[in-house]
Design a protein around this motif. Structure first.
Motif, PDB file in Angstrom:
ATOM      1  N   GLY A 133       0.795  -1.229   0.000  1.00 43.94           N
ATOM      2  CA  GLY A 133       0.000   0.000   0.000  1.00 43.94           C
ATOM      3  C   GLY A 133       0.821   1.270   0.000  1.00 43.94           C
ATOM      4  N   ASP A 134       2.086   1.184  -0.376  1.00 43.49           N
ATOM      5  CA  ASP A 134       2.948   2.361  -0.431  1.00 43.49           C
ATOM      6  C   ASP A 134       3.126   2.754  -1.903  1.00 43.49           C
ATOM      7  N   TRP A 135       2.220   3.616  -2.372  1.00 44.16           N
ATOM      8  CA  TRP A 135       2.179   3.939  -3.799  1.00 44.16           C
ATOM      9  C   TRP A 135       3.413   4.730  -4.235  1.00 44.16           C
ATOM     10  N   GLU A 136       3.888   5.644  -3.406  1.00 45.11           N
ATOM     11  CA  GLU A 136       5.059   6.446  -3.783  1.00 45.11           C
ATOM     12  C   GLU A 136       6.311   5.591  -3.871  1.00 45.11           C
ATOM     13  N   ALA A 137       6.471   4.666  -2.938  1.00 44.57           N
ATOM     14  CA  ALA A 137       7.631   3.772  -2.994  1.00 44.57           C
ATOM     15  C   ALA A 137       7.576   2.922  -4.254  1.00 44.57           C
ATOM     16  N   ALA A 138       6.389   2.475  -4.623  1.00 48.94           N
ATOM     17  CA  ALA A 138       6.238   1.675  -5.846  1.00 48.94           C
ATOM     18  C   ALA A 138       6.627   2.490  -7.072  1.00 48.94           C
ATOM     19  N   ARG A 139       6.178   3.740  -7.118  1.00 49.47           N
ATOM     20  CA  ARG A 139       6.512   4.586  -8.267  1.00 49.47           C
ATOM     21  C   ARG A 139       8.011   4.823  -8.377  1.00 49.47           C
ATOM     22  N   GLU A 140       8.634   5.138  -7.257  1.00 48.61           N
ATOM     23  CA  GLU A 140      10.075   5.379  -7.277  1.00 48.61           C
ATOM     24  C   GLU A 140      10.837   4.130  -7.695  1.00 48.61           C
ATOM     25  N   CYS A 141      10.334   2.994  -7.264  1.00 48.57           N
ATOM     26  CA  CYS A 141      10.968   1.721  -7.608  1.00 48.57           C
ATOM     27  C   CYS A 141      10.891   1.459  -9.118  1.00 48.57           C
ATOM     28  N   VAL A 142       9.721   1.723  -9.702  1.00 47.77           N
ATOM     29  CA  VAL A 142       9.557   1.519 -11.148  1.00 47.77           C
ATOM     30  C   VAL A 142      10.451   2.482 -11.926  1.00 47.77           C
ATOM     31  N   LYS A 143      10.566   3.707 -11.460  1.00 53.79           N
ATOM     32  CA  LYS A 143      11.397   4.697 -12.153  1.00 53.79           C
ATOM     33  C   LYS A 143      12.857   4.248 -12.248  1.00 53.79           C
ATOM     34  N   GLY A 144      13.264   3.355 -11.360  1.00 54.40           N
ATOM     35  CA  GLY A 144      14.631   2.849 -11.387  1.00 54.40           C
ATOM     36  C   GLY A 144      14.873   1.785 -12.438  1.00 54.40           C
ATOM     37  N   ILE A 145      13.811   1.360 -13.122  1.00 58.42           N
ATOM     38  CA  ILE A 145      13.934   0.349 -14.186  1.00 58.42           C
ATOM     39  C   ILE A 145      14.117   1.073 -15.517  1.00 58.42           C
ATOM     40  N   GLU A 146      15.188   0.778 -16.208  1.00 61.75           N
ATOM     41  CA  GLU A 146      15.486   1.462 -17.471  1.00 61.75           C
ATOM     42  C   GLU A 146      14.374   1.226 -18.491  1.00 61.75           C
ATOM     43  N   ALA A 153       5.251  -5.366 -17.468  1.00 60.55           N
ATOM     44  CA  ALA A 153       5.052  -5.453 -16.019  1.00 60.55           C
ATOM     45  C   ALA A 153       5.318  -4.113 -15.320  1.00 60.55           C
ATOM     46  N   PRO A 154       6.475  -3.472 -15.550  1.00 62.57           N
ATOM     47  CA  PRO A 154       6.695  -2.177 -14.894  1.00 62.57           C
ATOM     48  C   PRO A 154       5.651  -1.127 -15.270  1.00 62.57           C
ATOM     49  N   LEU A 155       5.210  -1.127 -16.529  1.00 59.34           N
ATOM     50  CA  LEU A 155       4.184  -0.175 -16.934  1.00 59.34           C
ATOM     51  C   LEU A 155       2.878  -0.448 -16.183  1.00 59.34           C
ATOM     52  N   ALA A 156       2.537  -1.709 -15.995  1.00 61.65           N
ATOM     53  CA  ALA A 156       1.337  -2.053 -15.225  1.00 61.65           C
ATOM     54  C   ALA A 156       1.481  -1.617 -13.769  1.00 61.65           C
ATOM     55  N   TRP A 157       2.659  -1.806 -13.191  1.00 60.23           N
ATOM     56  CA  TRP A 157       2.883  -1.386 -11.799  1.00 60.23           C
ATOM     57  C   TRP A 157       2.753   0.134 -11.667  1.00 60.23           C
ATOM     58  N   MET A 158       3.351   0.861 -12.612  1.00 63.03           N
ATOM     59  CA  MET A 158       3.280   2.320 -12.550  1.00 63.03           C
ATOM     60  C   MET A 158       1.834   2.788 -12.725  1.00 63.03           C
ATOM     61  N   THR A 159       1.099   2.123 -13.596  1.00 58.54           N
ATOM     62  CA  THR A 159      -0.298   2.488 -13.824  1.00 58.54           C
ATOM     63  C   THR A 159      -1.114   2.299 -12.555  1.00 58.54           C
ATOM     64  N   GLU A 160      -0.930   1.166 -11.884  1.00 57.82           N
ATOM     65  CA  GLU A 160      -1.665   0.931 -10.643  1.00 57.82           C
ATOM     66  C   GLU A 160      -1.262   1.942  -9.569  1.00 57.82           C
ATOM     67  N   ALA A 161       0.027   2.209  -9.437  1.00 64.16           N
ATOM     68  CA  ALA A 161       0.487   3.159  -8.421  1.00 64.16           C
ATOM     69  C   ALA A 161      -0.097   4.541  -8.672  1.00 64.16           C
ATOM     70  N   CYS A 162      -0.127   4.965  -9.927  1.00 63.30           N
ATOM     71  CA  CYS A 162      -0.690   6.267 -10.276  1.00 63.30           C
ATOM     72  C   CYS A 162      -2.179   6.307  -9.952  1.00 63.30           C
ATOM     73  N   TYR A 163      -2.887   5.242 -10.300  1.00 67.79           N
ATOM     74  CA  TYR A 163      -4.329   5.197 -10.010  1.00 67.79           C
ATOM     75  C   TYR A 163      -4.575   5.270  -8.501  1.00 67.79           C
ATOM     76  N   ARG A 164      -3.848   4.483  -7.728  1.00 64.92           N
ATOM     77  CA  ARG A 164      -4.051   4.451  -6.277  1.00 64.92           C
ATOM     78  C   ARG A 164      -3.725   5.806  -5.645  1.00 64.92           C
TER      79      ARG A 164
END
Length: 296
Positions: A133-146, A153-164
């Motif tokens: 449930g830590d949306w900001e941590a998830a976003r920062e984590c995805v941003k670290g993927i080139e 998968a990373p795009l799906a994670w970022m999409t969910e984090a943004c929505y939440r």
């Protein structure tokens, strides 16, 4: 008539509550002591196995980072398949979620050094942060993927984090990119988000879009949205256009057609409509049907 001994008959309840309270307070030592007391007096207690799983999980909470993706996969399966069901079974609803979230958070921290692997795309810290449930941590984590926006998968994670974090309106550009790139992932994400308006649009798309009836149709979901919900055209225009992909070009083309219509540029409209017809006949038919309704 034998008198009911309330204390004796509620002793098992009291002992179970002792374990539950210690778990909620993350007091590992006291939780183990309370569990041993329950097991000693009521070895056949129906909740004893689930409480044992939770106390074991709390004790096993480690800070050592995972050596590889397989180690994370084992720990993730255990948490999802054993610990989470146990928490739901024996803890109050308001207490189960925080305990489980803390365990997902622990896994995310331990997975921080693992790189993204397409072969094990769920064995990464980002989806664990989402589970915590830590949306900001998830976003920062995805941003670290080139080039994360090119990976399903990373795009799906970022999409969910943004929505939440920010809601549906903010997530539309990413939802469009996900539909273009990985329609199966897009479809799988919808029930996870559980958004009533998005689910209603999905049902309407299923009923109206002239496709094959499989997940691949959803590559054209953003383009269809431009037609049925023109108010979203501006938000969808913020998505990164993939010129090599017909569905992405169709979305951009329809947005341009709507703009030309507002400006009354009939000469340009003829050519743009011809392009749309060549690009996707079904979308062109939907477009023309909406224009016929408007001009009756």
């Amino acid at each position: 008539m034998q008198q009911l001994d309330i204390f004796a008959d509620s002793r098992d309840v009291m002992l179970r509550n002792d374990v539950s309270e210690c778990l909620q307070q993350r007091d590992t030592a006291s939780a183990r002591s309370a569990l041993e007391a329950l097991a000693g007096e009521y070895p056949d207690d129906v909740d004893l196995p689930a409480l044992t799983v939770l106390v074991d999980a709390l004790e096993a909470k480690a800070v050592v980072r995972f050596a590889d993706h397989e180690a994370l996969a084992v720990a993730r399966r255990a948490l999802a398949n054993e610990v989470v069901p146990a928490a739901v079974r024996v803890l109050p609803r308001h207490a189960a979620q925080p305990l489980v979230a803390s365990l997902w958070r622990s896994l995310a921290l331990r997975a921080a050094a693992l790189p993204f692997s397409a072969a094990a795309d769920d064995c990464h810290a980002a989806p664990l942060w989402l589970r915590a449930g830590d949306w900001e941590a998830a976003r920062e984590c995805v941003k670290g993927i080139e080039s994360w926006w090119h990976l399903a998968a990373p795009l799906a994670w970022m999409t969910e984090a943004c929505y939440r974090a920010d809601g549906l309106d903010a997530a539309w550009p990413l939802l469009a990119e996900l539909a273009w790139l990985a329609p199966a992932r897009f479809v799988a994400l919808l029930p996870v988000l559980g958004d009533a308006s998005l689910d209603a649009l999905r049902r309407r798309f299923d009923a109206e879009f002239p496709g094959k009836g499989d997940s691949e149709d959803f590559r054209f979901f953003p383009a269809w949205l431009v037609l049925v919900k023109p108010v979203l055209a501006g938000r969808l225009a913020e998505a990164r256009v993939r010129r090599e992909h017909k569905p992405s070009r169709a979305t951009a083309l329809l947005s341009e057609i709507l703009r030309r219509e507002r400006e009354g540029d009939q000469h340009e409209l003829v050519g743009l409509r011809e392009q749309l017809c060549r690009l996707h006949g079904g979308l062109f038919d939907i477009y023309m049907s909406t224009r016929k309704v408007q001009h009756r």
